[in-house]
Design an enzyme around this catalytic site. Structure first.
Site, short mmCIF file in Angstrom:
data_model
loop_
_atom_site.label_atom_id
_atom_site.label_comp_id
_atom_site.label_asym_id
_atom_site.label_seq_id
_atom_site.Cartn_x
_atom_site.Cartn_y
_atom_site.Cartn_z
N LYS A 282 8.46 0.17 5.33
CA LYS A 282 7.94 1.44 4.83
C LYS A 282 9.10 2.31 4.37
CE LYS A 282 5.91 4.63 7.58
NZ LYS A 282 4.79 5.20 8.33
N GLY B 167 0.83 -1.19 0.00
CA GLY B 167 0.00 0.00 0.00
C GLY B 167 0.86 1.23 0.00
N ASP C 195 -3.36 11.03 14.85
CA ASP C 195 -3.81 10.66 13.50
C ASP C 195 -4.56 9.33 13.53
OD1 ASP C 195 -4.24 11.06 10.84
OD2 ASP C 195 -2.24 10.45 10.19
N GLY D 204 0.78 8.43 3.17
CA GLY D 204 1.24 9.80 3.03
C GLY D 204 2.75 9.90 3.07
#
Ligand SMILES: *[C@@H]1O[C@H](CO)[C@@H](O)[C@H](O)[C@H]1NC(C)=O
Ligand SMILES: *[C@@H]1O[C@H](CO)[C@@H](O)[C@H](O)[C@H]1NC(C)=O
Ligand SMILES: *[C@@H]1O[C@H](CO)[C@@H](O)[C@H](O)[C@H]1NC(C)=O
Ligand SMILES: *[C@@H]1O[C@H](CO)[C@@H](O)[C@H](O)[C@H]1NC(C)=O
Ligand SMILES: *[C@@H]1O[C@H](CO)[C@@H](O)[C@H](O)[C@H]1NC(C)=O
Ligand SMILES: *[C@@H]1O[C@H](CO)[C@@H](O)[C@H](O)[C@H]1NC(C)=O
Ligand SMILES: *[C@@H]1O[C@H](CO)[C@@H](O)[C@H](O)[C@H]1NC(C)=O
Ligand SMILES: *[C@@H]1O[C@H](CO)[C@@H](O)[C@H](O)[C@H]1NC(C)=O
Length: 868
Positions: free
Chosen positions: A572, A551, A669, A554
């Site tokens: 990541k 995926g 968040d 941001g």
């Protein structure tokens, strides 16, 4: 006892009748014996030849006293007569005065006759038969029992050690060998003051030796074979009457204890187990010893030497020499070190022989045979750090972190002349830290967190800390995480900015931190202890050249990867353009210092020029949003009980972040994309890129600009008119998040034709007022109905506009786990459907990178976005 008394009264009144009638045994006894004659095959033929049962072979009668004309059955002795058959039950009601029961070496089967409440019974031999079961409380109330043997009834159904024997204070000999005993031994050995022989061999018993054995006067302790007793045998050192100890073939471990006081010990069989450590000199000194086997253990140290008349078996151990004599000095030292940890099996397996440089695990030598590195981190070691470490004078690196060590850091460590790194972090050490040379790097913090105040005051108590070199004082004060940040900052080459960031994020315990080249060394060992540092080429390898993307968020793209050991991880890769490193540092220091089942764990990182990456545990079920928004895998695919558990799990994770001792972490968040689900659907909070660490006593934090994701942002984050940003801002986002779980949809859905349904929080409050429950996936039971109601009520409490009216996460958990009735009805939140927000979505696109992501999420083809 009551039964016993009524029994006596019954018998006595019966007796007075018998005395008048005849001289034989009473009718209960004779009835029983007749039944017995019918039950056993073949019945002894002599039993048919006389009606005087006291004359029967194997039956022994006695008189109450010399003047009494009537008699009673005192003994049944049918030893070795090749008999079979099932014994008539209820000895108790019939043979009340039985003293001896000898049935051994036959083939009797069926249940054992109950022996309960036979007050005169002294000896019972039922061994070598085929009895199949033992009635409950079979051995209760046997006040005069001395010998009981049941051994070798191999067909007995499994049973546990008979605690009913505790009435038998005179018990001297208990033989339950090979009787299918299971379970562990209860702590009841204080009840057997007379016990001399205990044979429980050939059973399936386990667990530790009861410490109450300490008080026993047992001479023969026979527990060998098939059993799996475990733990140490230290209790033996108090059992001073021991003559024979047969423990071979169990699962004991630890050292052979000092048997100095067991001066009668003749036979000691400890072979085929996991005993470790050196054989105590006191055992070799025992003059009573005749036969010792220590073969096939992991014993270490010098070869034990026994008196020549002792039969000894010692093979299959790791003694340093195969002949008499002292071990090499380094071996002696390391064995002292191992002794501090209680000679763990883990070390004993390879710490064998006379050369530590020859295959000893956890020890590294240089080519001249000098011991340079000892790495005993994360081995679950207990015990203390031995001062003997001070004798390893060539040592450079000593890693002891992540164990359960107690006690002091020995002063001798500070005398190691070449020591470069000492890591004792993440233990339970206490006391003063000795004064180390300024060339040594110390890791003393407990865990990855900052040292807490108690610990600090302990180390501050002396002059030693204050005279430490300033950077070291910084390490002690700031702990590992702080140094990590410092290092990253240097790499980022943006020192000024970073310092201001640091000041915002961290609490200073000491101000004087001087950075020098030692930090590089520090980070090297830090990363090896906790977070692994990967090179970019390693990342390429483990992700198979960034083959499978999970995926895009941001901050960058997330790839699936497999570590060398086969574990799956998610990598990541942070966007290069982001350049400043803030979110990277943020993630490392926030997740890096947490450890909670509902928070994703960080396993490593990469920091190479402008290549930055974070490596997390892999979550096979992806993120929660997938179940909420994505077509196909709908939220209803999950059961309500699972969703309820997810709701509570997220709350627990957040509560943990907010709870911290001195500091709390605000996530800022919270949204379904940032909740990952493992293979069991345990939720884990992820993505700490916007997180804030704040002092707990400071309830409100300052943040620059609005951050978060529209739809989840608390009003106060958007406009300070609503109050200050605090942990209650996370509570708001959490409320919005769980509303989406209930709705199985985005809270704001402009695609709805019916405007009153566009904004879910509005809609659900209205339905609630009308007494309806509103959810995509209908409940099927009352219980599920309650779960949905609870989540709904809690969510509406969480999204109250005034932060003060929202519950803390602790309270949220309490409400979710409590009863539905105990949750108060929430006031109607002044709801902000998007049109009424102080800002429109588009207005703050530039304020938060997550905003981009959320906007793109709204488009269907991008809905698989996963943001780690
Ligand atoms: C058991 O009984 C048999 C006869 O049934 C006999 O030969 C044998 O010696 C006995 N064994 C013991 C140990 O008493
Ligand atoms: C009963 O037990 C004691 C103690 O172990 C033992 O000395 C004695 O020989 C036993 N009696 C019999 C008949 O085996
Ligand atoms: C031996 O007995 C003495 C006296 O009772 C006691 O002080 C000592 O601690 C005992 N030693 C061991 C190893 O148990
Ligand atoms: C063992 O015996 C020797 C001499 O026989 C003695 O010097 C030593 O102190 C003894 N050690 C222990 C632990 O009993
Ligand atoms: C020592 O004990 C073992 C086990 O009981 C036995 O097999 C062995 O014969 C005994 N050795 C001596 C010399 O008594
Ligand atoms: C440490 O103990 C835990 C739990 O008892 C166990 O899962 C882990 O494997 C142990 N680690 C080592 C290195 O023995
Ligand atoms: C420190 O302990 C925590 C849990 O107590 C564990 O999660 C962490 O991995 C440990 N760190 C090290 C360096 O052993
Ligand atoms: C020390 O051992 C631990 C556990 O085996 C390992 O993870 C770590 O990388 C080692 N540290 C060093 C500096 O070799």
């Amino acid at each position: 006892m009551a039964g016993l008394r009524s029994q006596s009264i019954f018998t006595l009144s019966f007796l007075s009748f018998l005395v008048l009638s005849n001289n034989a045994i009473n009718t209960d006894e004779s009835t029983y014996l007749l039944k017995l004659r019918e039950a056993i095959t073949p019945p002894p033929s002599q039993w048919f030849q006389t009606t005087d049962m006291c004359q029967w072979i194997g039956i022994v009668c006695n008189y109450y006293d010399d003047y009494s004309p009537s008699s009673f059955v005192e003994a049944i002795d049918l030893t070795s007569l090749s008999l079979t058959g099932e014994f008539p039950p209820y000895f108790t009601n019939s043979l009340f005065h039985l003293k001896f029961l000898r049935l051994q070496n036959n083939s009797f089967h069926g249940p054992l006759p109950s022996l309960a409440s036979l007050p005169d019974l002294q000896e019972v031999y039922l061994d070598h038969n085929d009895f199949t079961s033992i009635p409950d409380n079979c051995f209760q109330g046997l006040f005069n029992l001395k010998n009981l043997s049941l051994s070798y009834n191999l067909n007995l159904q499994q049973w546990t050690f008979p605690t009913s024997l505790t009435n038998s204070l005179k018990l001297t000999n208990l033989d339950l060998a090979a009787t299918n005993l299971i379970g562990s031994l209860p702590e009841i050995f204080t009840s057997f003051p007379a016990l001399r022989r205990l044979d429980l061999s050939n059973n399936k018993l386990g667990g530790p030796l009861p410490s109450s054995l300490e008080f026993s006067k047992i001479q023969n302790l026979i527990l060998h074979t098939s059993n799996k007793f475990s733990g140490t045998i230290n209790v033996l050192s108090s059992m001073t009457e021991l003559t024979e100890v047969l423990l071979q073939g169990n699962s004991f471990n630890g050292q052979i204890p000092d048997l100095y006081n067991c001066t009668k010990l003749q036979v000691l069989m400890l072979q085929d187990k996991k005993f470790t450590g050196a054989v105590p000199q006191s055992l070799m000194n025992l003059s009573s010893l005749r036969n010792v086997s220590l073969a096939n253990n992991w014993l270490q140290g010098p070869l034990p030497v026994f008196d020549e008349h002792v039969a000894v078996a010692l093979g299959g151990n790791g003694f340093c020499l195969d002949h008499d004599g002292p071990c090499d000095k380094a071996v002696t030292t390391l064995l002292e070190v191992a002794a501090g940890f209680g000679y763990p099996y883990l070390l004993a397996r390879s710490w064998q022989g006379n050369n530590p440089c020859d295959g000893w695990k956890f020890i590294w030598c240089d080519k001249w045979g000098k011991i340079r590195t000892v790495n005993l981190s994360k081995l679950n070691l207990t015990g203390v750090i031995s001062p003997a470490f001070g004798d390893l004078i060539d040592l450079w690196y000593l890693y002891l972190g992540g164990n359960n060590l107690r006690g002091l850091i020995p002063k001798s460590l500070a005398t190691l002349p070449q020591l470069k790194v000492l890591d004792v972090s993440n233990n339970s050490l206490s006391g003063k830290v000795p004064r180390f040379s300024s060339t040594a790097l110390l890791f003393i913090a407990k865990g990855k967190s900052l040292l807490d105040d108690d610990h600090l005051s302990q180390t501050k108590g002396t002059t030693s800390t204050s005279s430490l070199p300033p950077w070291l004082a910084g390490v002690l004060a700031g702990g590992v995480g702080l140094m990590m940040v410092m290092y990253l900052m240097i790499i980022a080459n943006n020192r000024k900015r970073c310092f201001s960031l640091l000041q915002k994020m961290m609490i200073w315990k000491k101000t004087s931190i001087v950075l020098d080249h030692n930090v590089e060394e520090f980070i090297k060992s830090y990363q090896s202890m906790t977070l692994k540092r990967y090179s970019y080429s390693e990342l390429k390898k483990i992700t198979n050249s960034f083959h499978e993307s999970l995926g895009q968020g941001g901050y960058g793209i997330v790839y699936k990867a497999s570590l060398v050991d086969g574990r799956k991880v998610a990598v990541k890769i942070l966007k290069e353009s982001k350049g400043r490193g803030e979110e990277f540092v943020n993630e490392v220091i926030t997740i890096g210092r947490t450890s909670h089942v509902n928070i994703v764990s960080l396993m490593g990182f990469c920091y190479e020029m402008n290549k930055r990456a974070l490596i997390y545990e892999f979550m096979s079920n992806g993120s929660l949003d997938k179940f909420i928004y994505k077509k196909g895998s709908s939220i209803c695919a999950l059961k309500w009980s699972t969703l309820y558990r997810i709701t509570i799990g997220i709350a627990r994770g957040l509560e943990y972040l907010h709870r911290g001792c001195n500091t709390r972490i605000l996530h800022l968040d919270m949204k379904p994309q940032n909740i990952l689900l493992d293979e069991n659907f345990v939720p884990k909070i992820a993505d700490f890129g916007l997180a804030k660490i704040c002092k707990k006593d400071k309830s409100v934090v300052s943040i620059s600009g609005a951050r978060g994701t529209p739809g989840f942002i608390a009003p106060e984050v958007l406009s300070r008119a609503y109050g200050g940003v605090s942990h209650k801002s996370d509570v708001y986002s959490y409320g919005m998040l769980i509303l989406e779980v209930i709705g199985g949809r985005k809270n704001y859905d402009s695609g709805r034709s019916n405007t009153s349904e566009m904004y879910f929080p509005d809609w659900i409050y209205k339905s609630l007022e009308q007494g309806n429950i509103l959810t995509r996936c209908l409940p099927s039971t009352e219980e599920e109905n309650d779960m949905i109601m609870k989540i709904t009520l809690v969510s509406l409490w969480c999204i109250q506009t005034n932060p003060k009216n929202r519950p803390s996460m602790g309270k949220v958990i309490e409400m979710l786990e409590g009863s539905l009735e105990s949750i108060p009805y929430p006031p109607k939140p002044v709801l902000h459907s998007p049109e009424r927000l102080p800002m429109r979505f588009e207005d703050f696109e530039d304020l938060s990178s997550s905003a981009h992501e959320s906007n793109s999420l709204a488009t269907e083809n991008n809905s698989s976005i996963k943001n780690m």
